[in-house]
Design an enzyme around this catalytic site. Structure first.
Site, PDB file in Angstrom:
ATOM      1  N   GLU A   1     -10.698   4.029   6.615  1.00 32.44           N
ATOM      2  CA  GLU A   1      -9.605   4.924   7.026  1.00 32.44           C
ATOM      3  C   GLU A   1     -10.289   6.055   7.812  1.00 32.44           C
ATOM      4  OE1 GLU A   1      -7.667   7.050   3.826  1.00 32.44           O
ATOM      5  OE2 GLU A   1      -5.902   7.538   5.038  1.00 32.44           O
TER       6      GLU A   1
ATOM      7  N   HIS B   1       1.293   4.906  -2.629  1.00 32.28           N
ATOM      8  CA  HIS B   1       0.874   5.650  -3.822  1.00 32.28           C
ATOM      9  C   HIS B   1       2.139   6.258  -4.403  1.00 32.28           C
ATOM     10  CE1 HIS B   1      -3.389   5.530  -2.418  1.00 32.28           C
ATOM     11  NE2 HIS B   1      -2.763   5.422  -1.250  1.00 32.28           N
TER      12      HIS B   1
ATOM     13  N   ASP C   1       2.088   4.081   2.670  1.00 30.99           N
ATOM     14  CA  ASP C   1       1.024   4.919   2.088  1.00 30.99           C
ATOM     15  C   ASP C   1       1.623   6.004   1.179  1.00 30.99           C
ATOM     16  OD1 ASP C   1      -1.608   5.571   1.568  1.00 30.99           O
ATOM     17  OD2 ASP C   1      -2.024   6.444   3.531  1.00 30.99           O
ATOM     18  N   ASP C   2       2.103   7.091   1.786  1.00 32.95           N
ATOM     19  CA  ASP C   2       2.684   8.208   1.029  1.00 32.95           C
ATOM     20  C   ASP C   2       3.984   8.607   1.728  1.00 32.95           C
ATOM     21  OD1 ASP C   2       0.362   8.898  -0.910  1.00 32.95           O
ATOM     22  OD2 ASP C   2      -0.590   8.706   1.044  1.00 32.95           O
TER      23      ASP C   2
ATOM     24  N   HIS D   1      -9.524   1.232  -0.642  1.00 32.00           N
ATOM     25  CA  HIS D   1      -9.371   1.938   0.626  1.00 32.00           C
ATOM     26  C   HIS D   1     -10.753   1.931   1.302  1.00 32.00           C
ATOM     27  CE1 HIS D   1      -5.631   3.368  -1.016  1.00 32.00           C
ATOM     28  NE2 HIS D   1      -5.419   4.268  -0.079  1.00 32.00           N
TER      29      HIS D   1
ATOM     30  N   HIS E   1       0.848  -1.193   0.000  1.00 34.26           N
ATOM     31  CA  HIS E   1       0.000   0.000   0.000  1.00 34.26           C
ATOM     32  C   HIS E   1       0.881   1.239   0.000  1.00 34.26           C
ATOM     33  CE1 HIS E   1      -3.543   2.333   2.111  1.00 34.26           C
ATOM     34  NE2 HIS E   1      -2.928   3.068   1.186  1.00 34.26           N
TER      35      HIS E   1
HETATM   36  N1  ADE Z   1      -4.331   8.844  -1.787  1.00 31.39           N
HETATM   37  C1  ADE Z   1      -3.069   8.898  -1.355  1.00 31.39           C
HETATM   38  N2  ADE Z   1      -3.016   8.600  -0.050  1.00 31.39           N
HETATM   39  C2  ADE Z   1      -4.287   8.331   0.349  1.00 31.39           C
HETATM   40  C3  ADE Z   1      -4.881   7.949   1.565  1.00 31.39           C
HETATM   41  N3  ADE Z   1      -4.191   7.784   2.694  1.00 31.39           N
HETATM   42  N4  ADE Z   1      -6.217   7.775   1.598  1.00 31.39           N
HETATM   43  C4  ADE Z   1      -6.951   7.961   0.511  1.00 31.39           C
HETATM   44  N5  ADE Z   1      -6.437   8.314  -0.666  1.00 31.39           N
HETATM   45  C5  ADE Z   1      -5.105   8.498  -0.748  1.00 31.39           C
HETATM   46 ZN    ZN Z   2      -3.522   4.927   0.587  1.00 35.34          ZN
END
Ligand code: ADE
Ligand code: ZN
Length: 322
Positions: A193, A12, A271-272, A190, A10
């Protein structure tokens, strides 16, 4: 980082775009950035919730224009991930976020895929690409993107669903995901969250999701936890992301251990990584320091990550053996 090989499931790719690369790409593409300098940009990495992060995340993507840009971004991520022990990566990208800026889908695919292939040779990281639909954009756009991905015979292994969650339930995307499944693509989403447990039920029942991205709010619904445990549905949890986006108050309050003890098939992911304080290695380091993550728990998370991946049975066996 766990001694055993790890699969990151997971992340992006646009979320690996850090401040320095943003400035470098802006210069290469002769673009003006709305920031006075690096420090000004870095000062904006303070988020109140998912939407406040998404605003910066989408704005910064403006610098991604050419296949080379996407290749540089992807290579940068894979090099760091490999150094942190990642041996297999399943990577999201947001086609609509680029098409809507006039960047052709083929350019995005060419850049990312070139870097994935090269990194497999250079760093020994196997990978798969997952196209994520922006759930807060019209469903029709997702249908068109899927049709275009299929027309281009895009080298993707699956589809996902991301962006602003609350108010955009999975039920909206039932038909798009049915088409993706019929085309033999893997399906993830997703859910849970910021959104309620109901969205996780929908992702399972209506989208046929094979994994749930995040899913931390499942703990509010014991029947849902039981379902996830019984069906061994993997959850791709992102601890540092959850803290930065205020899904949890602090890492000490993160329910990761509760989830493991409930028998959920949890994995840890970044995630990011450029936005939330680091890569998979940083996630594990913080979990060790702040949650007292044990070696046994780390090993379980590493094994879960490989078993929950969409790698071939042969590759999974190879990773589990090494
Ligand atoms: N796009 C990038 N990171 C995300 C996240 N944590 N939740 C939803 N969309 C995303
Ligand atoms: Zn994500």
């Amino acid at each position: 980082m766990a001694a055993t090989p790890y699969a990151e499931l997971h992340m992006h790719i646009e979320g690996a775009l850090g401040p320095e690369l943003i400035f470098a790409l802006a210069e290469r593409n002769r673009m003006h950035l709305p920031y006075s300098g690096l420090a000004d940009l870095e000062a904006r990495y303070e988020f109140a919730d998912l939407q406040s992060f998404l605003d910066l995340y989408f704005a910064n993507m403006a610098v991604l224009r050419t296949a080379e840009d996407f290749a540089d971004l992807t290579r940068d991520y894979l090099q760091r991930a490999a150094a942190a022990g990642v041996r297999h990566a399943e990577i999201f990208f947001d086609p609509q976020a680029h098409i809507s800026r006039g960047v052709p889908l083929q350019v995005v695919l060419d850049g990312i895929f070139d870097a994935l292939a090269a990194s497999e040779r250079e760093f020994g990281v196997s990978s798969g690409l997952i196209a994520a639909f922006l759930r807060d954009e019209p469903v029709h756009d997702a249908e068109e993107v899927l049709a275009e991905l299929l027309r281009l015979r895009a080298p993707i292994i699956g589809v996902g669903l991301d962006s602003a969650e609350v108010g955009y339930p999975p039920t909206l995307f039932e038909d798009v995901f049915a088409r993706a499944r019929a085309e033999g693509l893997h399906v993830v989403a997703h859910a849970g969250e910021e959104g309620p447990p109901e969205y996780i039920w929908q992702a399972l029942d209506l989208l046929g999701a094979e994994r749930i991205d995040h899913g931390v709010r499942c703990l509010e619904d014991p029947a849902l936890v039981q379902r996830l445990v019984d069906e061994e549905i993997p959850l791709t949890v992102c601890p540092l992301s959850n803290v930065c986006l205020r899904v949890v108050d602090s890492l000490e309050d993160h329910p990761l251990r509760t989830m493991l003890q409930a028998g959920l098939r949890v994995t840890v992911n970044s995630d990011d990584p450029a936005y939330f304080g680091g890569d998979i290695g940083a996630n594990f380091a913080q979990l060790r320091d702040r949650l007292g993550l044990t070696e046994d728990e780390e090993n379980l998370l590493a094994r879960n990550s490989i078993e929950a991946s969409f790698a071939s049975p042969g590759r999974k066996a190879e990773l589990l053996r090494s």
